[in-house]
Design a protein around this motif. Sequence first.
Motif, mmCIF file in Angstrom:
data_model
loop_
_atom_site.group_PDB
_atom_site.id
_atom_site.type_symbol
_atom_site.label_atom_id
_atom_site.label_comp_id
_atom_site.label_asym_id
_atom_site.label_seq_id
_atom_site.Cartn_x
_atom_site.Cartn_y
_atom_site.Cartn_z
ATOM 1 N N ALA A 84 0.831 -1.205 0.000
ATOM 2 C CA ALA A 84 0.000 0.000 0.000
ATOM 3 C C ALA A 84 0.865 1.254 0.000
ATOM 4 C CB ALA A 84 -0.927 0.002 1.215
ATOM 5 N N ASP A 85 1.998 1.212 0.717
ATOM 6 C CA ASP A 85 2.903 2.368 0.748
ATOM 7 C C ASP A 85 3.490 2.624 -0.637
ATOM 8 O OD1 ASP A 85 2.476 2.584 3.478
ATOM 9 O OD2 ASP A 85 4.238 1.392 3.994
ATOM 10 N N VAL A 86 3.946 1.572 -1.282
ATOM 11 C CA VAL A 86 4.570 1.730 -2.597
ATOM 12 C C VAL A 86 3.550 2.241 -3.614
ATOM 13 C CG1 VAL A 86 5.695 0.516 -4.503
ATOM 14 C CG2 VAL A 86 6.319 -0.014 -2.146
ATOM 15 N N LEU A 87 2.366 1.646 -3.621
ATOM 16 C CA LEU A 87 1.337 2.077 -4.569
ATOM 17 C C LEU A 87 0.965 3.537 -4.355
ATOM 18 C CD1 LEU A 87 -0.664 1.391 -6.820
ATOM 19 C CD2 LEU A 87 -2.250 0.582 -5.069
ATOM 20 N N GLN A 88 0.811 3.926 -3.093
ATOM 21 C CA GLN A 88 0.449 5.310 -2.799
ATOM 22 C C GLN A 88 1.570 6.261 -3.204
ATOM 23 O OE1 GLN A 88 -2.435 6.223 -1.894
ATOM 24 N NE2 GLN A 88 -2.408 8.070 -0.647
ATOM 25 N N ALA A 89 2.821 5.868 -2.974
ATOM 26 C CA ALA A 89 3.956 6.706 -3.355
ATOM 27 C C ALA A 89 3.991 6.913 -4.861
ATOM 28 C CB ALA A 89 5.258 6.066 -2.881
ATOM 29 N N VAL A 90 3.731 5.856 -5.610
ATOM 30 C CA VAL A 90 3.749 5.944 -7.076
ATOM 31 C C VAL A 90 2.663 6.894 -7.573
ATOM 32 C CG1 VAL A 90 3.363 4.645 -9.197
ATOM 33 C CG2 VAL A 90 4.782 3.672 -7.377
ATOM 34 N N GLU A 120 10.520 8.251 1.931
ATOM 35 C CA GLU A 120 11.530 8.666 2.893
ATOM 36 C C GLU A 120 10.952 9.637 3.918
ATOM 37 O OE1 GLU A 120 16.211 9.766 2.406
ATOM 38 O OE2 GLU A 120 14.777 11.102 1.435
ATOM 39 N N ALA A 121 9.937 10.425 3.511
ATOM 40 C CA ALA A 121 9.315 11.391 4.420
ATOM 41 C C ALA A 121 8.426 10.721 5.467
ATOM 42 C CB ALA A 121 8.519 12.413 3.627
ATOM 43 N N GLY A 122 8.214 9.428 5.328
ATOM 44 C CA GLY A 122 7.452 8.708 6.346
ATOM 45 C C GLY A 122 5.958 8.666 6.113
ATOM 46 N N HIS A 123 5.481 9.030 4.913
ATOM 47 C CA HIS A 123 4.050 8.915 4.622
ATOM 48 C C HIS A 123 3.647 7.448 4.600
ATOM 49 C CE1 HIS A 123 3.716 13.163 3.702
ATOM 50 N NE2 HIS A 123 4.703 13.072 2.825
ATOM 51 N N GLN A 124 2.408 7.204 4.913
ATOM 52 C CA GLN A 124 1.882 5.850 4.875
ATOM 53 C C GLN A 124 0.791 5.732 3.820
ATOM 54 O OE1 GLN A 124 1.325 5.711 9.434
ATOM 55 N NE2 GLN A 124 1.703 3.568 8.870
ATOM 56 N N GLY A 125 0.774 4.591 3.180
ATOM 57 C CA GLY A 125 -0.193 4.385 2.115
ATOM 58 C C GLY A 125 -1.485 3.773 2.603
ATOM 59 N N SER A 126 -2.511 3.940 1.795
ATOM 60 C CA SER A 126 -3.826 3.353 2.078
ATOM 61 C C SER A 126 -4.365 2.738 0.799
ATOM 62 C CB SER A 126 -4.799 4.420 2.587
ATOM 63 O OG SER A 126 -4.309 5.051 3.749
#
Length: 551
Positions: A84-90, A120-126
């Motif tokens: 979820a983190d990777v998808l949200q970052a993309v 790197e900023a520490g955001h979390q994906g959903s």
Amino acid sequence: PGAFTRAPQAGPPPPDRMGWWSSRGGATAKPDVLAPGQAFSTVPRWNAGDEIKAGTSMAAPQMAGFAACLLSAMAQEGRPVSAADVLQAVRATARPLGDWTDLDQGAGVPKLEAAYRWLEAGHQGSRYIVRTQDGTPAALRRDGFAGPGDTLQTFAVYHSDGLRAAQFRLTSDAPWLTVAPLVTAQPRATMIPVRYRPELLTAPGLYVASVTARSPSDSLSGPLFTLASTVVVPVELAAQALLDSGRVVPAGRTQRYFLRSAVAGRTLRVTASLADSADAVFMQLYDPASHPVSENPDSLVVLGDGKSSAATIEVPAEDMSAGVYELDVHNPGLQRTTVAVRAQLAPVAVTPRGEGGLEAFNPGVATVTVRTVAALAGAERRWDVVGRGAPAESLALAVPAWAARGEVQVRMAVGQWEQFTDFGVTVFDSTGQQVHAAALNYARGRQTFDVPASVAGHAALIELLPGFARPDTAPPWQASVRVRFFADSLQSLGPAHLLSLVAGGRTVLPPLDVTLPPIALPEGFAPLLMWRLASPVGGGAAAVAFQTVTP
């Protein structure tokens, strides 16, 4: 990528653009992002000169590598991340291409450095799952609005993975789509009503808009989900034919027309021509079930580019369904082009009646008179095939000596078709050499092929080969198959007759009072007639219908 659109040259590279073949959404909320869909590939020796490949299969490994880079970078820093983190970052850091909708491009073109900085900023994906009342991920009204009260669309949103937001801040990107600015997330499903304003969608065309949800507590985390809506306002062909004589289609763009026929069996005729024969466009027509109506579903009608600067697509009465058809005109070139498009319905509909008979129907509001002509077109044979499972089923037949063109039609139940990943239809001559091969891409398909002189008058074999989606099961299946052979010219069956029909009137086409011309019919084949019902003054679309008769 723009680098592949023209030969290498000095100066900055051409801008990137969308491929006309790129996967797009409608009732499905896709794509998530764009990726380069053209690449230079190694090829076998026999394919030399065709090293540049294009398609969504080129984009898939691009994104696999993109995700691998992000996972590798975070692993080196000892910071595990979820899918979820990777998808949200993309998606949150992608760069949109200008003037494309969410259902064309999703979030846009991903940027690797920006996605890395997001993680790197520490955001979390959903991850959220979105469903309409129909169970689809996006809302699609293909035939406008059902009535004055058809203004509400409710989406159900389910949390699937990653960080769960307590509230959703909602924004719409179009004035005809409205939503509450803030909604509290519910434990199971959050119901979000979206309202349409039909009074803002009166002109025929395609309207796409989205509601975007973000977290009020982390505005930099990017969209949590989107509620996509597509509304098609079709041209009512029964009221007036479509005539778009000077349509400019920009480079790399697609001009879409939506054409409605309220009555089945009413032949549709579409013509297109280019202002400059040096240009080139692709044309494809889709029926109300979103199936291509061309003889080969994977082929496109090509105008220009050294070929004809005009083309016609005709849907005969037997294939004509009631509903909304979509005509797409693609400009794959580097310059804009001007195209003229015309679409019209036949003055009458023709539908089956009784045992092999045909009935003409006037769906209009005034009396019409048509000139009725029948001709001998070729021969037809039908089979009801019961498949044993995975093995191929074969149909043996004789090809008429006069055959110039062949046609194979296959139909099966839609529910059964969903069991297959592939379904091959191959024609072999008497020596076992392949004459024609193509895949059945939908529950029904029509494939045509030229009959070589070496095949005419000899035996042939049609092979139906199913490919099942589940390797552990291959249940029996059923299909109806219709094989037609056409002569190189029509043989007229007597003089034309005038037929008048009042508004709403119906009449059975009269039996032919002429003797059919002598025609050699292979075993099991019956003569195939073609009827044309057209305006006596010429011009306009003609009703085209086929009929088999007892020899």
